[in-house]
Design a protein around this motif. Structure first.
Motif, PDB file in Angstrom:
ATOM      1  N   GLY A  35     -40.779  55.957 -14.505  1.00 40.61           N
ATOM      2  CA  GLY A  35     -41.499  56.217 -13.404  1.00 40.61           C
ATOM      3  C   GLY A  35     -41.360  54.899 -12.307  1.00 40.61           C
ATOM      4  O   GLY A  35     -41.005  55.458 -11.059  1.00 40.61           O
ATOM      5  N   GLN A  36     -40.996  53.587 -12.521  1.00 42.76           N
ATOM      6  CA  GLN A  36     -40.669  52.765 -11.548  1.00 42.76           C
ATOM      7  C   GLN A  36     -39.184  53.105 -11.186  1.00 42.76           C
ATOM      8  O   GLN A  36     -39.183  52.744  -9.795  1.00 42.76           O
ATOM      9  CB  GLN A  36     -40.677  51.350 -12.324  1.00 42.76           C
ATOM     10  N   LEU A  39     -39.427  55.760  -8.194  1.00 40.97           N
ATOM     11  CA  LEU A  39     -40.171  55.145  -7.047  1.00 40.97           C
ATOM     12  C   LEU A  39     -39.202  54.117  -6.490  1.00 40.97           C
ATOM     13  O   LEU A  39     -38.876  54.041  -5.093  1.00 40.97           O
ATOM     14  CB  LEU A  39     -41.432  54.144  -7.371  1.00 40.97           C
ATOM     15  N   PHE A  40     -38.201  53.499  -7.175  1.00 41.79           N
ATOM     16  CA  PHE A  40     -37.360  52.617  -6.542  1.00 41.79           C
ATOM     17  C   PHE A  40     -36.244  53.417  -5.583  1.00 41.79           C
ATOM     18  O   PHE A  40     -36.073  53.136  -4.569  1.00 41.79           O
ATOM     19  CB  PHE A  40     -36.359  51.951  -7.884  1.00 41.79           C
ATOM     20  N   SER A  42     -36.968  56.389  -4.624  1.00 37.79           N
ATOM     21  CA  SER A  42     -37.519  57.151  -3.542  1.00 37.79           C
ATOM     22  C   SER A  42     -37.577  56.308  -2.414  1.00 37.79           C
ATOM     23  O   SER A  42     -37.669  56.921  -1.316  1.00 37.79           O
ATOM     24  CB  SER A  42     -39.103  57.482  -3.949  1.00 37.79           C
ATOM     25  N   GLY A  43     -37.744  55.036  -2.161  1.00 34.30           N
ATOM     26  CA  GLY A  43     -37.756  54.318  -1.081  1.00 34.30           C
ATOM     27  C   GLY A  43     -36.433  54.393  -0.193  1.00 34.30           C
ATOM     28  O   GLY A  43     -36.449  54.929   0.963  1.00 34.30           O
TER      29      GLY A  43
END
Lengths: 215, 541
Positions: A35-36, A39-40, A42-43
């Motif tokens: 999950g992280q 998000l990493f 996704s930035g």
């Protein structure tokens, strides 16, 4: 201590009650970690979206400098490696040690092939000066073309680091698997590295069309 | 149900020497090491605060140049945020207590836990490296384009914050897995102590928001090293994009800071009022609600950065929404106190401080969330005072409350109650003198981060600086009696305050594997009506 079939019996860590609890916990932790990772990246994808929205023509012009053939070749390498990885996990679950090692080695080789292709792509960009602004000397219709290549190098570079880390993990699996540590009763690390490897593959599946196939 | 066993050794006695600490996998030792580091960071950040407050006594130069002053407030902010307040409650108290409160032997991944501590140390080294390489002067927010052009060592400190982020992410991953999979038999989700719920909500934000900060800081580093240009208008980039990225993490991050504090509050109020918590489920769900809303409010930091009016309106509305779950918690704590049999030990005094100060911090947050008022108050001392009321008046008060509450459990020693109360009073007074004057001068227009100012603001600055000295006296007194407690303190009973949650069932300090008998949970965590207080004999009267 090796049992007679060449496998090493797994000892459940002291703070778990059962092997099942241990496995489920590891899996949940791995998903949270993925999950992280998502998000990493996704930035970076947001940054890509913002600048493609701001400068759509520049992106299309710049992307012609990338070789879609090499990108496609790499896509094939990574998707195939995901398949060999799954088969490696499956072999571990069935206690087929030799088969598992073969699949893991195949995955490792495919990952190496990916990085080799990437090396040639990078070399070509370096040669023609399609680089971030500090070293940009390339030719193109738009003067802010370096933005595309800045993003290209950050996106593929961070993805490449993930591939390299994955190769390290696969090598670690090969060493431990060779000792006979993975079998039907214990294959947690194989499965976890597998999950990670699919994420690396997935990120590339988005990177390939967004960078190579626009316009 | 007593799970006490006085014959066994506690977790500190099972092994001695420095090495036994450096390679330990015991969550309790890792928690204590974190505690040591976060308190050291708090001390260092506090020293920077005292120095910069000293310089602000006069609008003219006293001891530092303008650049040194910029470096001081940047280091104060960066150290307090990244090295102290983000890891403060979760990594120290949380690490120590989470497995105890859910009746587990350890966290899910003990080696990962130790790794996160070492990653924290590496991150701290990079942050301190920045001090030698020309301390950074951008403010802790590292806004571009200044941060991509200043000659101070931005790369070192952002790399430090990037690494610290991973320490935080790994703690979050560990806690999520622990809370899902390691609970003792009978502990359903709604029988968990509320501190655990708040750690869960915190962990979700840590895992989902921190990587965005990581990539933002990495992009800033690349901006400086390679000139990727995405934040540089001269190269076709957009500096406001940095602000969006930064606050997409850093606004949820302020909830990483406050949520665990709210969890500590629920523990304190039940124990010191000897009453079941009022509205358990609402408190639990409001933690999750805060975690979710926290991802949708980052734009309220950009009201004057040129985002669209429509976006600003939406962000303003969403910001007001945060007030609802926060108020639910405050009202529930207040209702818990109603008809309780209250004992005023030091931890409860910190609870009361939190209630007052957090309300002021929260309400002023509503002012700042309102578009028209924010345009006037943006980047003034009003904002500085607001977030110090939430972060220090809220989180630090709760941290100190939790520290005093669990101190006997962690170290097996009592501290001097009279001195502790005096220190609490000094901290409370000093805090209000320091920051209330900042509300006033902020509302009159004193901008934040200014080295010099108009003379009309000087009385407020002097008051604020004197307040910081009172705070310092309070903290030094605290350091004194806590160190004395470690060396000479009276032996602590297993349950000095009469708490009900599982950590009070075991000895102080707990044995290596926390419980000699695996606990089995039959009651709600704060059910004072139907449960006997464990180890009641030793309770303070």
């Amino acid at each position: 201590m090796a049992t007679k079939d060449g496998f090493i019996k797994h000892k459940v860590a002291h703070h778990f009650d059962t092997a099942e609890q241990e496995f489920e916990t590891a899996k949940l932790g791995m998903w949270a970690f993925l999950g992280q990772e998502l998000l990493f990246f996704s930035g970076l994808f947001v940054a890509y979206g913002v600048f493609r929205f701001l400068y759509p023509e520049m992106f299309i012009d710049a992307h012609h400098q990338l070789s879609w053939k090499m990108g496609a070749l790499n896509t094939v390498f990574l998707i195939t490696s995901s398949f060999t990885m799954v088969m490696g996990v499956r072999s571990a679950q069935l206690s087929q040690k030799k088969l598992m090692l073969k699949y893991l080695i195949a995955t490792f080789i495919l990952a190496t092939a990916f990085l080799v292709v990437k090396y040639f792509e990078y070399a070509a960009k370096f040669h023609h000066g399609y680089l971030p602004s500090n070293w940009f000397t390339g030719e193109g219709l738009f003067e802010n073309m370096h933005l595309f290549f800045g993003l290209y190098f950050v996106l593929t570079g961070l993805h490449g680091i993930h591939v390299a880390v994955g190769m390290g993990l696969i090598a670690w699996l090969i060493i431990r698997g060779n000792r006979g540590e993975f079998h039907a009763d214990y294959y947690t690390p194989v499965e976890m590295v597998g999950l990670y490897w699919h994420l690396v593959d997935l990120v590339w599946i988005f990177l390939f069309p967004l960078l190579y196939l626009i316009g | 149900m007593s799970l006490e066993n006085n014959s066994g050794k506690n977790f500190m006695e099972v092994a001695k020497g420095l090495k036994s600490w450096l390679v330990t996998l015991d969550h309790k030792r890792i928690g204590i090491m974190y505690l040591l580091f976060v308190i050291s960071a708090f001390f260092l950040g506090g020293v920077f605060a005292l120095l910069l407050r000293f310089e602000l006594l006069s609008p003219n130069q006293i001891a530092f140049t303008a650049k040194q002053y910029n470096q001081l407030f940047t280091l104060h902010g960066a150290i307090m945020v990244f090295l102290f307040i983000v890891p403060s409650i979760p990594a120290s108290l949380g690490n120590f207590l989470l497995p105890l409160q859910i009746g587990a032997v350890d966290v899910a991944f003990p080696r990962l836990n130790l790794a996160s501590l070492y990653i924290y140390m590496v991150g701290a080294v990079f942050c301190f490296l920045s001090l030698y390489l020309g301390a950074v002067d951008t403010g802790w927010t590292f806004y571009t384009p200044y941060s991509s052009t200043t000659d101070t060592s931005v790369i070192s400190i952002t790399l430090g914050a990037f690494i610290l982020g991973f320490s935080s992410i790994l703690t979050g991953v560990n806690f999520i897995a622990t809370i899902h999979k390691m609970r003792a038999p009978g502990m359903t989700w709604f029988k968990m102590p509320l501190f655990v719920w708040s750690l869960y909500a915190t962990a979700i934000i840590q895992v989902l928001a921190t990587p965005v900060l990581a990539i933002t800081l990495l992009l800033l580093i690349f901006e400086r090293l390679l000139g990727i240009g995405i934040f540089d208008p001269a190269l076709g980039g957009d500096p406001v994009l940095f602000q969006h990225f930064f606050w997409f993490y850093s606004h949820p991050a302020v909830y990483i800071m406050i949520l665990p504090a709210m969890g500590v509050m629920s523990e304190l109020v039940t124990t010191f009022c000897k009453r079941n918590i009022f509205g358990y489920k609402l408190i639990a769900f409001s933690s999750i609600a805060i975690a979710i809303i926290s991802f949708l409010v980052w734009g309220h930091h950009l009201f004057v950065s040129g985002q669209s009016q429509f976006a600003a309106m939406l962000f303003s509305l969403l910001t007001f929404l945060v007030a609802i779950p926060s108020a639910i918690k405050v009202f529930n704590w207040l209702s818990t106190m109603y008809k309780g049999s209250i004992t005023f030990y030091t931890p409860f005094l910190y609870f009361l401080s939190f209630m007052f100060l957090f309300c002021i911090g929260g309400f002023t947050g509503v002012f700042l969330g309102a578009l028209s008022i924010d345009v006037h108050l943006h980047d003034t001392y009003f904002v500085v005072a607001h977030f110090h009321y939430v972060m220090m008046g809220g989180t630090v008060m709760a941290f100190l409350g939790g520290l005093h509450y669990w101190w006997p459990k962690m170290f097996g020693k009592m501290y001097n109650e009279g001195l502790a109360k005096t220190s609490c009073l000094l901290v409370f007074l000093g805090f209000n003198i320091t920051f209330f004057s900042q509300f006033i001068m902020g509302s009159k227009g004193m901008p934040r981060r200014y080295y010099s100012y108009l003379e009309q603001y000087q009385p407020y600055h002097i008051a604020s600086t004197i307040g910081s000295w009172v705070l310092a006296v309070g903290f030094f007194l605290m350091a004194g009696y806590l160190i004395h407690s470690l060396l000479r303190g009276k032996k602590a009973p297993s349950n000095p305050w009469g708490g009900l949650t599982l950590e009070w069932h075991t000895t102080s300090p707990p044995p290596l594997e926390n419980f000699d008998v695996k606990p089995r949970i039959t009651h709600d965590p704060y059910d004072y009506e139907n449960m006997d207080i464990p180890n009641e004999k030793g309770m303070l009267k």
